[in-house]
Design an enzyme around this catalytic site. Structure first.
Site, PDB file in Angstrom:
ATOM      1  N   LYS A 111       0.889  -1.224   0.084  1.00  0.00           N
ATOM      2  CA  LYS A 111       0.254   0.051   0.019  1.00  0.00           C
ATOM      3  C   LYS A 111       0.993   1.325   0.012  1.00  0.00           C
ATOM      4  O   LYS A 111       0.565   2.237  -0.407  1.00  0.00           O
ATOM      5  CB  LYS A 111      -0.975  -0.263   1.217  1.00  0.00           C
ATOM      6  CG  LYS A 111      -2.091  -0.853   1.310  1.00  0.00           C
ATOM      7  CD  LYS A 111      -3.261  -0.362   0.517  1.00  0.00           C
ATOM      8  CE  LYS A 111      -4.549  -1.228   0.655  1.00  0.00           C
ATOM      9  NZ  LYS A 111      -4.660  -2.447  -0.063  1.00  0.00           N
ATOM     10  N   LYS A 191      -6.375 -12.047  -8.506  1.00  0.00           N
ATOM     11  CA  LYS A 191      -7.886 -12.450  -7.617  1.00  0.00           C
ATOM     12  C   LYS A 191      -8.759 -11.359  -8.047  1.00  0.00           C
ATOM     13  O   LYS A 191      -8.277 -10.147  -8.452  1.00  0.00           O
ATOM     14  CB  LYS A 191      -7.095 -11.832  -6.142  1.00  0.00           C
ATOM     15  CG  LYS A 191      -8.269 -12.069  -5.175  1.00  0.00           C
ATOM     16  CD  LYS A 191      -7.909 -11.876  -3.813  1.00  0.00           C
ATOM     17  CE  LYS A 191      -8.964 -11.897  -2.851  1.00  0.00           C
ATOM     18  NZ  LYS A 191      -8.528 -11.791  -1.455  1.00  0.00           N
ATOM     19  N   LYS A 194     -12.045  -4.919  -7.848  1.00  0.00           N
ATOM     20  CA  LYS A 194     -12.636  -3.692  -8.455  1.00  0.00           C
ATOM     21  C   LYS A 194     -11.482  -2.948  -8.862  1.00  0.00           C
ATOM     22  O   LYS A 194     -11.612  -2.500 -10.040  1.00  0.00           O
ATOM     23  CB  LYS A 194     -13.431  -2.911  -7.550  1.00  0.00           C
ATOM     24  CG  LYS A 194     -14.688  -3.672  -7.171  1.00  0.00           C
ATOM     25  CD  LYS A 194     -15.875  -2.538  -6.669  1.00  0.00           C
ATOM     26  CE  LYS A 194     -17.222  -3.252  -6.871  1.00  0.00           C
ATOM     27  NZ  LYS A 194     -18.176  -2.455  -6.315  1.00  0.00           N
TER      28      LYS A 194
END
Ligand code: SF4
Length: 323
Positions: A111, A191, A194
Site C-alpha cells: 500500500k 484475484k 474492483k
C-alpha cells in the site's frame, strides 16, 4: 455457540469473488455460530481520499448482505464506526504492539508503494484496528481466505502479547478457511477485484452478466475452435465447477476433445450465473425499495454490538490500570 467476527470494507456493490469467497460462507456460518458482521468503514478511510461515496457504498453492501441471506435476527450486522469503542480499544492495543511488527506487514509495504503520497498512520495501524474489531466482541473464530491468514496471525500475536503483559483477557481468534478461498477474476490472472477491473457484480442485470462473461479469458493455449482445450487451466471452467456442477464432467470432456467452443461454453456459464443469482436479485430489489428497513437493521445491530463492546472495553481498561 462460539462467536464469529468478520468485517468487510464498504467498496460498494459486491462481486462474484466476494460472494463465492466470503458472503456465501457468512450465510452458512449463521447455522453454527453466533455471527457478528461489520461493515468496516473506518478501514476504508486508510485508502480513501474522497469519501463522498462512502455512505452509498455502505448501503450497497448492506443490501447485498441481507439479500444474500444474512439474517439480522440471528446475526449482529452493523457499521464499524457506529460502535466507537473499537477506536478506543485500537488505541489501547497500539500501546502493546511493537511498531516493527506492523512495518514488516507485506500489505503495508504494498500500500505504501501504491499510494506514496498518502502513507498515513491508519495504513500502518490497520492490523491493530483489525485486531480490535475481532477481540472487542471476543470472537473465537474468524472466517478468512488463505491470503488473509498472515493478518490473522498478527492479530493472534497482538492478543498473546496483551494477555501475557496484562493478564488473560481475550481469546486468541482461530482462522476458519473458506471452502472457496480465492476467486480469480475474469482476466484469468489475478484475484477478482474492483481495482483490477476483472470483476462481475452479483447485482448485475442479466445483460450485464452476459456481456461481462463474454470477456472472460479462457485456456490461453486454445486459439481456435478446433484446438483441444485444457479445462484444468481455464478460469471459465473453474466458474462452471461452482455454478454448473452437474455438467462439469461433460464440459471437461467436450473441451478436451474440441467438441465445444469457448463462446458457447461462456454462454452456458452466463445462463447459469443469471439463474443462480435470480432470487438474490429479486430480494435485493425488494430491500432497496425499503431504505428505512436497512437503516433500522444497522441501528439495531450497532445497539446489540455496543452492549458487548462496552463490557470488553471496560475489562481492557481495568487490565491497563485505567479504571
Ligand atoms: S471450452 Fe470452456 S472449459 Fe474449455 S477452454 Fe473454452 S471456456 Fe474453458
Amino acid at each position: 455457540m462460539k462467536r464469529v467476527f468478520s468485517g468487510t470494507r464498504p467498496t460498494g456493490k459486491l462481486h462474484l469473488g466476494n460472494y463465492l469467497g466470503a458472503l456465501q460462507n457468512y450465510v452458512k456460518l449463521q447455522d453454527e455460530y453466533e455471527c457478528v458482521y461489520s461493515i468496516v468503514d473506518l478501514h476504508a478511510l486508510t485508502t480513501l481520499t474522497d469519501t463522498k461515496d462512502l455512505q452509498q457504498n455502505i448501503n450497497e453492501m448492506a443490501l447485498d448482505w441481507l439479500a444474500a441471506g444474512i439474517d439480522p435476527e440471528r446475526s449482529i450486522v452493523f457499521v464499524q464506526s457506529h460502535v466507537p469503542e473499537v477506536a478506543e480499544l485500537h488505541l489501547l492495543l497500539s500501546m502493546v504492539t511493537p511498531l516493527s511488527w506492523l512495518l514488516r506487514v507485506p500489505t503495508f509495504k504494498e500500500k505504501a508503494k501504491q499510494q506514496p503520497d498518502n502513507v498515513n498512520y491508519g495504513l500502518v495501524g490497520y492490523p491493530v484496528l483489525m485486531t480490535a474489531d475481532i477481540i472487542l466482541y471476543k470472537a473465537e473464530v474468524v472466517p478468512v481466505g488463505e491470503d488473509q491468514l498472515p493478518h490473522l496471525e498478527l492479530a493472534r500475536e497482538i492478543v498473546r502479547r496483551f494477555n501475557t503483559l496484562l493478564g488473560p483477557t481475550f481469546p486468541e481468534p482461530e482462522a476458519k478457511l473458506t471452502p472457496f478461498p480465492m476467486v480469480i477474476g475474469l482476466d484469468g490472472k489475478e484475484k477478482m477485484s474492483k481495482s483490477l477491473n476483472n470483476y462481475l457484480e452479483i447485482s448485475a442485470s442479466p445483460d450485464e452478466i452476459v456481456a461481462k462473461i463474454k470477456t472472460a479469458v479462457t485456456d490461453p493455449a486454445r486459439q481456435f475452435r478446433k484446438d483441444k482445450g485444457h479445462p484444468q487451466v481455464c478460469n471459465v471452467f473453474r466458474f462452471h465447477q461452482y455454478f454448473y456442477p452437474s455438467q462439469v464432467a461433460d464440459i471437461a470432456q467436450k473441451c478436451a476433445n474440441a467438441q465445444i467452443g469457448c463462446v458457447d461454453c461462456k454462454m452456458m456459464l452466463a445462463r447459469e450465473v443469471v439463474n443462480v443469482l435470480e432470487p438474490f436479485r429479486q430480494k435485493r430489489a425488494q430491500l432497496a425499495a425499503r431504505p428505512d428497513y436497512i437503516r433500522d437493521v444497522l441501528a439495531d445491530g450497532a445497539k446489540r454490538a455496543k452492549v458487548i463492546a462496552e463490557q470488553t472495553l471496560n475489562e481492557a481498561k481495568q487490565r491497563m490500570g485505567l479504571l
